[in-house]
Design a protein around this motif. Structure first.
Motif, PDB file in Angstrom:
ATOM      1  N   ILE A  46      55.595  47.282  38.808  1.00 51.35           N
ATOM      2  CA  ILE A  46      54.424  46.743  38.115  1.00 51.35           C
ATOM      3  C   ILE A  46      53.922  45.449  38.756  1.00 51.35           C
ATOM      4  O   ILE A  46      52.708  45.296  38.950  1.00 51.35           O
ATOM      5  N   PRO A  47      54.786  44.486  39.131  1.00 52.05           N
ATOM      6  CA  PRO A  47      54.256  43.292  39.808  1.00 52.05           C
ATOM      7  C   PRO A  47      53.568  43.598  41.137  1.00 52.05           C
ATOM      8  O   PRO A  47      52.563  42.958  41.475  1.00 52.05           O
ATOM      9  N   ILE A  48      54.077  44.568  41.885  1.00 51.79           N
ATOM     10  CA  ILE A  48      53.416  44.917  43.148  1.00 51.79           C
ATOM     11  C   ILE A  48      52.049  45.536  42.876  1.00 51.79           C
ATOM     12  O   ILE A  48      51.054  45.198  43.544  1.00 51.79           O
ATOM     13  N   LEU A  49      51.966  46.434  41.927  1.00 48.07           N
ATOM     14  CA  LEU A  49      50.676  47.039  41.589  1.00 48.07           C
ATOM     15  C   LEU A  49      49.696  45.994  41.072  1.00 48.07           C
ATOM     16  O   LEU A  49      48.507  46.032  41.410  1.00 48.07           O
ATOM     17  N   TYR A  50      50.180  45.039  40.283  1.00 45.01           N
ATOM     18  CA  TYR A  50      49.301  43.979  39.787  1.00 45.01           C
ATOM     19  C   TYR A  50      48.822  43.088  40.932  1.00 45.01           C
ATOM     20  O   TYR A  50      47.659  42.679  40.952  1.00 45.01           O
ATOM     21  N   ALA A  51      49.692  42.786  41.885  1.00 45.59           N
ATOM     22  CA  ALA A  51      49.295  41.966  43.039  1.00 45.59           C
ATOM     23  C   ALA A  51      48.228  42.668  43.863  1.00 45.59           C
ATOM     24  O   ALA A  51      47.274  42.042  44.333  1.00 45.59           O
ATOM     25  N   VAL A  52      48.371  43.976  44.055  1.00 46.08           N
ATOM     26  CA  VAL A  52      47.354  44.733  44.785  1.00 46.08           C
ATOM     27  C   VAL A  52      46.041  44.720  44.005  1.00 46.08           C
ATOM     28  O   VAL A  52      44.956  44.546  44.578  1.00 46.08           O
ATOM     29  N   MET A  61      35.251  28.833  40.722  1.00 41.73           N
ATOM     30  CA  MET A  61      35.305  27.678  39.819  1.00 41.73           C
ATOM     31  C   MET A  61      34.430  27.919  38.594  1.00 41.73           C
ATOM     32  O   MET A  61      34.808  27.600  37.477  1.00 41.73           O
ATOM     33  N   ILE A  62      33.243  28.465  38.834  1.00 42.48           N
ATOM     34  CA  ILE A  62      32.315  28.743  37.745  1.00 42.48           C
ATOM     35  C   ILE A  62      32.048  30.236  37.742  1.00 42.48           C
ATOM     36  O   ILE A  62      31.678  30.826  38.759  1.00 42.48           O
ATOM     37  N   GLY A  63      32.257  30.865  36.613  1.00 40.03           N
ATOM     38  CA  GLY A  63      31.986  32.291  36.520  1.00 40.03           C
ATOM     39  C   GLY A  63      33.226  33.162  36.521  1.00 40.03           C
ATOM     40  O   GLY A  63      33.117  34.381  36.522  1.00 40.03           O
ATOM     41  N   GLY A  64      34.421  32.574  36.532  1.00 40.56           N
ATOM     42  CA  GLY A  64      35.650  33.374  36.462  1.00 40.56           C
ATOM     43  C   GLY A  64      35.963  34.082  37.763  1.00 40.56           C
ATOM     44  O   GLY A  64      35.832  33.530  38.845  1.00 40.56           O
ATOM     45  N   THR A  65      36.352  35.339  37.639  1.00 40.89           N
ATOM     46  CA  THR A  65      36.708  36.113  38.825  1.00 40.89           C
ATOM     47  C   THR A  65      35.586  37.077  39.155  1.00 40.89           C
ATOM     48  O   THR A  65      34.848  37.546  38.287  1.00 40.89           O
ATOM     49  N   LYS A  66      35.492  37.393  40.442  1.00 39.59           N
ATOM     50  CA  LYS A  66      34.427  38.275  40.923  1.00 39.59           C
ATOM     51  C   LYS A  66      35.065  39.350  41.784  1.00 39.59           C
ATOM     52  O   LYS A  66      35.905  39.052  42.643  1.00 39.59           O
ATOM     53  N   PHE A  67      34.685  40.593  41.578  1.00 39.24           N
ATOM     54  CA  PHE A  67      35.204  41.693  42.377  1.00 39.24           C
ATOM     55  C   PHE A  67      34.600  41.618  43.768  1.00 39.24           C
ATOM     56  O   PHE A  67      33.382  41.582  43.931  1.00 39.24           O
ATOM     57  N   VAL A  68      35.468  41.597  44.793  1.00 38.34           N
ATOM     58  CA  VAL A  68      34.984  41.503  46.167  1.00 38.34           C
ATOM     59  C   VAL A  68      35.430  42.687  47.017  1.00 38.34           C
ATOM     60  O   VAL A  68      35.124  42.738  48.208  1.00 38.34           O
ATOM     61  N   GLY A  69      36.159  43.614  46.453  1.00 40.88           N
ATOM     62  CA  GLY A  69      36.586  44.797  47.201  1.00 40.88           C
ATOM     63  C   GLY A  69      37.591  44.453  48.280  1.00 40.88           C
ATOM     64  O   GLY A  69      38.520  43.685  48.061  1.00 40.88           O
TER      65      GLY A  69
END
Length: 136
Positions: A46-52, A61-69
């Motif tokens: 599970i930790p490896i899958l979460y890291a991937v 900094m502003i806007g949280g996280t953004k999906f970058v592929g």
């Protein structure tokens, strides 16, 4: 009179017959495996899958996280510092592993040969780091 081979050939193989149910699966071995499998999944898989999973996002900094592929991976493979560190780790592994294997095998053979002076002392000093925490 019968020869020895005829006596052996006429003897029954088993005194009692054993019934085997070929239609039902035997799960006894898996019952011993499930505690390890459960811990392995929660601690390793599970930790490896979460890291991937989180490697496909960029924290801002502003806007949280953004999906970058896969842009994080593209940037990683173009980074010269990453490749130099991979080279250092590979060099360390190619040098360190054979040296440690040779030294540990030589020490084990020396302790086992009984020709080493103070072999009992070396055996005790090798064993104590494993024994003391269990006793304490």
């Amino acid at each position: 009179m019968m020869s020895a081979t005829e006596v052996v050939a006429n003897m029954p193989l088993h005194s009692a017959t054993v019934r085997v149910n070929k239609h039902k699966a035997d799960w006894r071995g898996w019952k011993f495996m499930w505690p390890f499998a459960l811990v392995f999944v929660f601690v390793f898989v599970i930790p490896i899958l979460y890291a991937v999973y989180i490697s496909f996002f960029q924290k801002q900094m502003i806007g949280g996280t953004k999906f970058v592929g896969i842009s994080n991976y593209i940037r990683l493979f173009h980074d010269q510092q990453f490749w130099s560190s991979v080279g250092r780790v590979a060099l360390f592994t190619c040098v360190q592993v054979p040296i440690m294997l040779f030294l540990s095998a030589a020490m084990a053979l020396a302790l086992d040969s009984m020709k080493l002076h103070g072999a009992k002392f070396f055996r005790i000093t090798t064993f104590l780091p494993y024994a003391v925490p269990a006793v304490v």
